[in-house]
Design a protein around this motif. Structure first.
Motif, short mmCIF file in Angstrom:
data_model
loop_
_atom_site.label_atom_id
_atom_site.label_comp_id
_atom_site.label_asym_id
_atom_site.label_seq_id
_atom_site.Cartn_x
_atom_site.Cartn_y
_atom_site.Cartn_z
N ASN A 26 25.09 14.15 -19.14
CA ASN A 26 25.56 14.11 -20.52
C ASN A 26 24.87 13.00 -21.28
N ALA A 27 24.82 11.81 -20.71
CA ALA A 27 24.23 10.66 -21.39
C ALA A 27 22.73 10.85 -21.64
N TYR A 33 26.54 14.36 -28.41
CA TYR A 33 27.76 14.82 -27.74
C TYR A 33 28.36 13.67 -26.93
N TYR A 34 27.51 12.94 -26.23
CA TYR A 34 27.98 11.84 -25.38
C TYR A 34 28.60 10.74 -26.22
N LEU A 35 27.97 10.43 -27.34
CA LEU A 35 28.50 9.39 -28.21
C LEU A 35 29.91 9.75 -28.68
N ALA A 250 45.08 12.14 -30.41
CA ALA A 250 44.14 11.27 -29.70
C ALA A 250 42.74 11.87 -29.61
N SER A 251 42.63 13.19 -29.79
CA SER A 251 41.33 13.87 -29.67
C SER A 251 40.65 14.08 -31.02
N ARG A 252 41.40 13.95 -32.10
CA ARG A 252 40.83 14.27 -33.41
C ARG A 252 39.63 13.39 -33.81
N PRO A 253 39.67 12.07 -33.59
CA PRO A 253 38.51 11.26 -33.99
C PRO A 253 37.22 11.68 -33.30
N CYS A 254 37.31 12.05 -32.02
CA CYS A 254 36.12 12.49 -31.29
C CYS A 254 35.52 13.73 -31.92
N VAL A 260 30.76 15.70 -37.85
CA VAL A 260 29.95 15.03 -38.88
C VAL A 260 28.54 14.77 -38.37
N LEU A 261 28.42 14.29 -37.14
CA LEU A 261 27.09 14.00 -36.59
C LEU A 261 26.21 15.24 -36.58
#
Length: 320
Positions: A26-27, A33-35, A250-254, A260-261
């Motif tokens: 992933n990284a 995606y990883y970020l 808890a998942s919404r910010p991710c 957006v990215l």
């Protein structure tokens, strides 16, 4: 990674090694995606890494097969090992061990893996798509099911079925963004992931795309065709955005940050006049860092007053 594995309750040494290997995949290969994944709770991250690692591993079989190898045979072998692992609940494979464990922990449906592997098989035999319907058959397996696999890990505040169409749409939007950005790379592999009839409406065909790729120049007809594809993808992002509030807080910010990215890659493509044949659209490091910092602040706020770091598949709010 150790803290995340501990938070997720993953203790068996070989299984931990499998999760670490998936995290590395992933990284290395999915930086955007990883970020975004870093904004999830520690307990969630290993499962996301496992799902990404498996998808990347299968994709590499199709796209990065060494000379003289048989990618179809390797893909079938991977499929057989995966489903044997899903049936038994255990795998000794250094990558599949993690995804089999994740599927069991979160109850991820078997048919989602079937659809994904079907699309990977299509990449071995299909080089172009005559219309949107044909392309969407491929995209369902290659991208929409990834969103659906992720949904049990992310969790929902209502019935999971209500969030599912939005999760699938976000996976589709990410994939269509990649198709626009990576036209040249796909042509090098002999593939076109844009509907042929929609291109033809602007006087564009494979030969013209190849000419643009060879000359690193976007013909005006191609620019118009890509602008139409761009608009279609924008509408899918707009639809997917409406589903974020259906996720566990808890998942919404991710997911908001990932949206957006990726959508800003579309901004870069448009700002460059659809010059996708001469350079690869990217979101710069400074902007990625800004979005990550903002997302982290929202993630920390969302976890206040909640047992977010200890969340497991059987949490009290609906983790389908």
């Amino acid at each position: 990674m150790t803290g995340a594995l501990d938070a997720a309750g993953i203790t068996e040494p070989r299984l931990r090694e499998a999760y670490v290997r998936c995290r590395r995949l992933n990284a290395e290969h999915g930086r955007t995606y990883y970020l975004a994944t870093r904004l999830l709770t520690k307990a969630q991250r290993p499962a996301v890494h496992a799902l990404y690692g498996f998808a990347r591993f299968a994709d590499d079989i199709v796209d990065s097969a060494p000379p003289g190898s048989d990618p179809a045979a390797r893909l079938e072998a991977l499929s057989a090992k995966l489903f044997a692992g899903l049936d038994s609940g255990h795998s000794d494979d250094p990558v599949l061990a993690a995804v089999v464990d994740t599927a069991g922990r979160y109850g991820i449906r078997r048919d989602l893996f079937t659809a994904f592997l079907d699309s990977m098989r299509m990449d071995l035999t299909v080089s172009e798509y005559p219309d949107r319907e044909a392309l969407e058959t491929y995209v369902h397996g290659s991208a929409e099911v990834i969103g659906l696999q992720m949904l049990p890990v992310l969790g929902t505040v209502g019935e999971p079925g209500e969030a599912a169409p939005y999760a699938a749409a976000l996976g589709k939007a990410f994939q269509l963004t990649n198709f626009l950005r990576d036209i040249g790379e796909d042509l090098d592999r002999g593939r076109v992931y844009l509907p042929a009839d929609e291109l033809a409406a602007f006087g564009v065909d494979r030969d013209l795309l190849l000419w643009c790729h060879r000359n690193r120049h976007t013909d005006t007809r191609v620019r118009s065709a890509l602008a139409a594809q761009h608009a279609t993808t924008r509408r899918i992002y707009a639809y997917a955005r409406d589903g974020i509030d259906r996720l566990h807080p808890a998942s919404r910010p991710c997911i908001a940050t990932a949206l957006v990215l990726y959508s800003e890659i579309l901004d870069r493509i448009e700002a460059a006049g659809f010059a996708v044949f001469s350079h690869r659209a990217r979101v710069g490091r400074a902007r990625r860092a800004q979005l990550a910092a903002s997302g982290l602040a929202r993630a920390m706020w969302a976890r206040r007053g909640r047992r977010a770091d200890g969340l497991a598949p059987a949490a009290t709010e609906r983790w389908a």
